[in-house]
Design a protein around this motif. Structure first.
Motif, PDB file in Angstrom:
ATOM      1  N   MET A  32       0.839  -1.205   0.000  1.00 49.72           N
ATOM      2  CA  MET A  32       0.000   0.000   0.000  1.00 49.72           C
ATOM      3  C   MET A  32       0.871   1.252   0.000  1.00 49.72           C
ATOM      4  O   MET A  32       0.577   2.223  -0.706  1.00 49.72           O
ATOM      5  CB  MET A  32      -0.928  -0.004   1.230  1.00 49.72           C
ATOM      6  CG  MET A  32      -1.966  -1.114   1.212  1.00 49.72           C
ATOM      7  SD  MET A  32      -2.935  -1.193  -0.296  1.00 49.72           S
ATOM      8  CE  MET A  32      -4.049   0.202  -0.059  1.00 49.72           C
ATOM      9  N   ALA A  33       1.941   1.215   0.788  1.00 48.69           N
ATOM     10  CA  ALA A  33       2.835   2.370   0.828  1.00 48.69           C
ATOM     11  C   ALA A  33       3.473   2.580  -0.548  1.00 48.69           C
ATOM     12  O   ALA A  33       3.577   3.710  -1.044  1.00 48.69           O
ATOM     13  CB  ALA A  33       3.921   2.162   1.885  1.00 48.69           C
ATOM     14  N   LYS A  34       3.848   1.479  -1.194  1.00 48.15           N
ATOM     15  CA  LYS A  34       4.481   1.582  -2.514  1.00 48.15           C
ATOM     16  C   LYS A  34       3.495   2.170  -3.524  1.00 48.15           C
ATOM     17  O   LYS A  34       3.838   3.064  -4.304  1.00 48.15           O
ATOM     18  CB  LYS A  34       4.936   0.189  -2.952  1.00 48.15           C
ATOM     19  CG  LYS A  34       5.758   0.186  -4.226  1.00 48.15           C
ATOM     20  CD  LYS A  34       6.312  -1.198  -4.500  1.00 48.15           C
ATOM     21  CE  LYS A  34       7.256  -1.154  -5.699  1.00 48.15           C
ATOM     22  NZ  LYS A  34       7.868  -2.475  -5.953  1.00 48.15           N
ATOM     23  N   LEU A  35       2.241   1.652  -3.497  1.00 45.97           N
ATOM     24  CA  LEU A  35       1.241   2.135  -4.443  1.00 45.97           C
ATOM     25  C   LEU A  35       0.932   3.606  -4.214  1.00 45.97           C
ATOM     26  O   LEU A  35       0.662   4.353  -5.148  1.00 45.97           O
ATOM     27  CB  LEU A  35      -0.056   1.311  -4.319  1.00 45.97           C
ATOM     28  CG  LEU A  35       0.051  -0.135  -4.820  1.00 45.97           C
ATOM     29  CD1 LEU A  35      -1.228  -0.905  -4.508  1.00 45.97           C
ATOM     30  CD2 LEU A  35       0.321  -0.157  -6.319  1.00 45.97           C
ATOM     31  N   ALA A  36       0.985   4.024  -2.949  1.00 42.28           N
ATOM     32  CA  ALA A  36       0.662   5.411  -2.625  1.00 42.28           C
ATOM     33  C   ALA A  36       1.875   6.330  -2.815  1.00 42.28           C
ATOM     34  O   ALA A  36       1.788   7.529  -2.580  1.00 42.28           O
ATOM     35  CB  ALA A  36       0.156   5.498  -1.183  1.00 42.28           C
ATOM     36  N   GLY A  37       2.981   5.749  -3.235  1.00 44.38           N
ATOM     37  CA  GLY A  37       4.180   6.566  -3.437  1.00 44.38           C
ATOM     38  C   GLY A  37       4.802   7.039  -2.140  1.00 44.38           C
ATOM     39  O   GLY A  37       5.547   8.014  -2.119  1.00 44.38           O
ATOM     40  N   GLU A  38       4.480   6.348  -1.043  1.00 46.97           N
ATOM     41  CA  GLU A  38       5.056   6.727   0.253  1.00 46.97           C
ATOM     42  C   GLU A  38       6.358   5.958   0.485  1.00 46.97           C
ATOM     43  O   GLU A  38       6.563   4.909  -0.124  1.00 46.97           O
ATOM     44  CB  GLU A  38       4.062   6.402   1.380  1.00 46.97           C
ATOM     45  CG  GLU A  38       2.835   7.298   1.363  1.00 46.97           C
ATOM     46  CD  GLU A  38       1.692   6.711   2.178  1.00 46.97           C
ATOM     47  OE1 GLU A  38       1.901   5.678   2.842  1.00 46.97           O
ATOM     48  OE2 GLU A  38       0.590   7.294   2.113  1.00 46.97           O
ATOM     49  N   PRO A  39       7.211   6.471   1.367  1.00 43.84           N
ATOM     50  CA  PRO A  39       8.443   5.728   1.629  1.00 43.84           C
ATOM     51  C   PRO A  39       8.153   4.403   2.337  1.00 43.84           C
ATOM     52  O   PRO A  39       7.207   4.312   3.116  1.00 43.84           O
ATOM     53  CB  PRO A  39       9.236   6.664   2.552  1.00 43.84           C
ATOM     54  CG  PRO A  39       8.261   7.659   3.065  1.00 43.84           C
ATOM     55  CD  PRO A  39       7.113   7.728   2.110  1.00 43.84           C
ATOM     56  N   PHE A  40       8.937   3.386   2.000  1.00 44.67           N
ATOM     57  CA  PHE A  40       8.777   2.089   2.657  1.00 44.67           C
ATOM     58  C   PHE A  40      10.140   1.425   2.688  1.00 44.67           C
ATOM     59  O   PHE A  40      11.022   1.754   1.909  1.00 44.67           O
ATOM     60  CB  PHE A  40       7.758   1.213   1.923  1.00 44.67           C
ATOM     61  CG  PHE A  40       8.142   0.921   0.500  1.00 44.67           C
ATOM     62  CD1 PHE A  40       7.796   1.798  -0.519  1.00 44.67           C
ATOM     63  CD2 PHE A  40       8.861  -0.220   0.184  1.00 44.67           C
ATOM     64  CE1 PHE A  40       8.165   1.543  -1.829  1.00 44.67           C
ATOM     65  CE2 PHE A  40       9.236  -0.487  -1.125  1.00 44.67           C
ATOM     66  CZ  PHE A  40       8.884   0.404  -2.142  1.00 44.67           C
ATOM     67  N   LEU A  41      10.280   0.496   3.631  1.00 43.58           N
ATOM     68  CA  LEU A  41      11.579  -0.158   3.785  1.00 43.58           C
ATOM     69  C   LEU A  41      11.374  -1.666   3.746  1.00 43.58           C
ATOM     70  O   LEU A  41      10.658  -2.212   4.581  1.00 43.58           O
ATOM     71  CB  LEU A  41      12.211   0.272   5.114  1.00 43.58           C
ATOM     72  CG  LEU A  41      13.630  -0.242   5.348  1.00 43.58           C
ATOM     73  CD1 LEU A  41      14.596   0.347   4.328  1.00 43.58           C
ATOM     74  CD2 LEU A  41      14.074   0.102   6.762  1.00 43.58           C
TER      75      LEU A  41
END
Lengths: 75, 348
Positions: free
Chosen positions: B194-203
């Motif tokens: 979800m973070a990736k799809l929303a363009g948010e940072p993720f680790l």
């Protein structure tokens, strides 16, 4: 690394996506993991003929000018 | 107060540069050079009880004896912590720091650490056994390096368990530690997605190995009918007995063998020593890995000029990118000096 030094190198492998990740430029989908240029289900004569065909595809790949990495279609 | 022992080379101990690299091992009381910077950082929380000094060449010429002397010295003084370096990007010094830390921690149980540039040779050799903090590549980064050494070092001396490398500010040691979390893996994976799809940072929870550098394609062969073609494989094909002792996995070696031997395939017969696939079909007919029969037939037909007289082999399983790149360089240079025009590589 071989291509980096200016020698074209065709990479025959069953796992073409792995070859791409590893940085190969001229990739030919070939055979199965334990025998990339072998097919033990064929008769020895048929297998040799098939292998010659795979090698010809690879030779065609080193003779093909490229701008970027390509998994050659299985033509 | 934490009692620290500190290891330095001849340069940082103020003895001299390359001309003093044979300076013998010595023990000095108190802090020397970067040790003073360490004390500025620790304030009253620590003291440096001893500084161990050895020239870089002297260390590598007599490693075992010097490590024994260091262990004997610290067995007596019983410091709470050993700090080595920082060594930055210095090759011999970094390796010495790694060797000293590993000997002291493994033989005396005294926590230890060093600071090195993340691409220094010592990292490859000692990362799994020695706590390391990343530093800049030269002594210009001394202040930051010392701050990291002190922060992580005082934690070690206090018995604080290691956390994830990036949270601790350490160089990853290359192993994973299982931890219990409240959130199941499926949920964590969805959160990442979800973070990736929303363009948010993720680790990512799994560190990916260093990828290969993209290399622009080499120019194509202009005329196959006059080209010399070489065969290369990472499928581990070697003569029986494996005379060059190529590893079955995590290879560091490659070798080349005359195709004339392979064409005969007897005395010695060729076999695969690759530990990552079932080699029964290749052992029965090595042409299934190194397509010599087909290439020779095409040479006889005039499709290519000539088959190069050697084929090249290594093992491609668990092989590090660093070693793979180095072996590729070496093979490429051999191919160039032999006048090879193009290469067919086979991978299992």
């Amino acid at each position: 690394m071989i291509e980096k030094h200016g020698i074209p190198a065709a990479h025959l492998a069953a796992m073409t996506s792995m070859a791409k990740i590893a940085g190969s430029n001229r990739i030919i989908s070939s055979g199965l993991i334990p025998h990339p240029v072998g097919d033990p289900t064929r008769s020895p004569e048929e297998e040799f003929k098939w292998r010659k065909g795979q090698v010809r595809k690879a030779l065609n790949a080193v003779a093909t000018p490229l701008q970027e990495a390509l998994i050659f279609p299985d033509w | 107060m934490v009692r620290i022992a500190h290891y330095l080379n001849q340069f940082f101990a103020g003895i001299g540069g390359e001309d003093k690299a044979d300076a013998p091992f010595e023990v000095r009381e108190g802090a020397v050079g970067p040790g003073r910077a360490i004390l500025l950082e620790t304030g009253d929380d620590a003291e440096i009880v001893q500084t161990l000094v050895c020239g870089d060449n002297a260390f590598h010429a007599g490693t075992d004896a010097i490590l024994d002397a260091i262990v004997a010295t610290l067995a007596e003084s019983k410091p709470d912590l050993l700090i080595a370096g920082p060594a930055f990007n210095a090759g011999r010094y970094g390796l010495a720091c790694g060797a000293v830390c590993s000997a002291v921690s493994e033989r005396l149980g005294i926590p230890s650490l060093t600071g090195v540039y993340p691409e220094a040779p010592a990292v490859d050799v000692y990362r799994s056994r020695v706590v390391m903090v990343p530093t800049g590549d030269s002594a210009a980064g001394m202040r930051e390096a010392v701050a990291s050494l002190v922060r992580v070092g005082l934690g070690l001396a206090a018995g604080k368990p290691l956390g994830p490398a990036d949270e601790d500010g350490r160089i990853p040691m290359g192993y994973r530690k299982a931890v219990v979390t409240d959130v199941p893996a499926a949920r964590r994976a969805l959160d990442l997605l979800m973070a990736k799809l929303a363009g948010e940072p993720f680790l990512s929870e799994v560190a990916l190995p260093k990828g290969a550098e993209p290399i622009p394609p080499a120019p194509a062969v202009a005329d196959l009918s006059s080209a010399v073609i070489a065969l290369v494989t990472d499928g581990g094909l070697v003569p029986e007995g494996n005379p060059d002792r190529i590893e079955s996995s995590s290879a560091t070696r490659w070798a080349r063998y005359p195709v004339a031997d392979l064409a005969g395939n007897h005395d010695p017969a060729f076999l695969s020593i690759h530990a990552g696939y079932d080699s029964q079909w290749v052992d029965a007919d090595p042409n299934r890995l190194v397509p010599l029969d087909a290439l020779q037939a095409l040479a006889a037909e005039g499709v290519i000029g000539k088959v190069h007289e050697f084929f090249y082999a290594t093992t491609g399983t668990g092989t590090t990118v660093t070693h793979a790149e180095r072996m590729g360089e070496e093979i490429a240079k051999a191919l160039i000096s032999d006048g090879v025009h193009a290469v067919l590589v086979t991978s299992t």
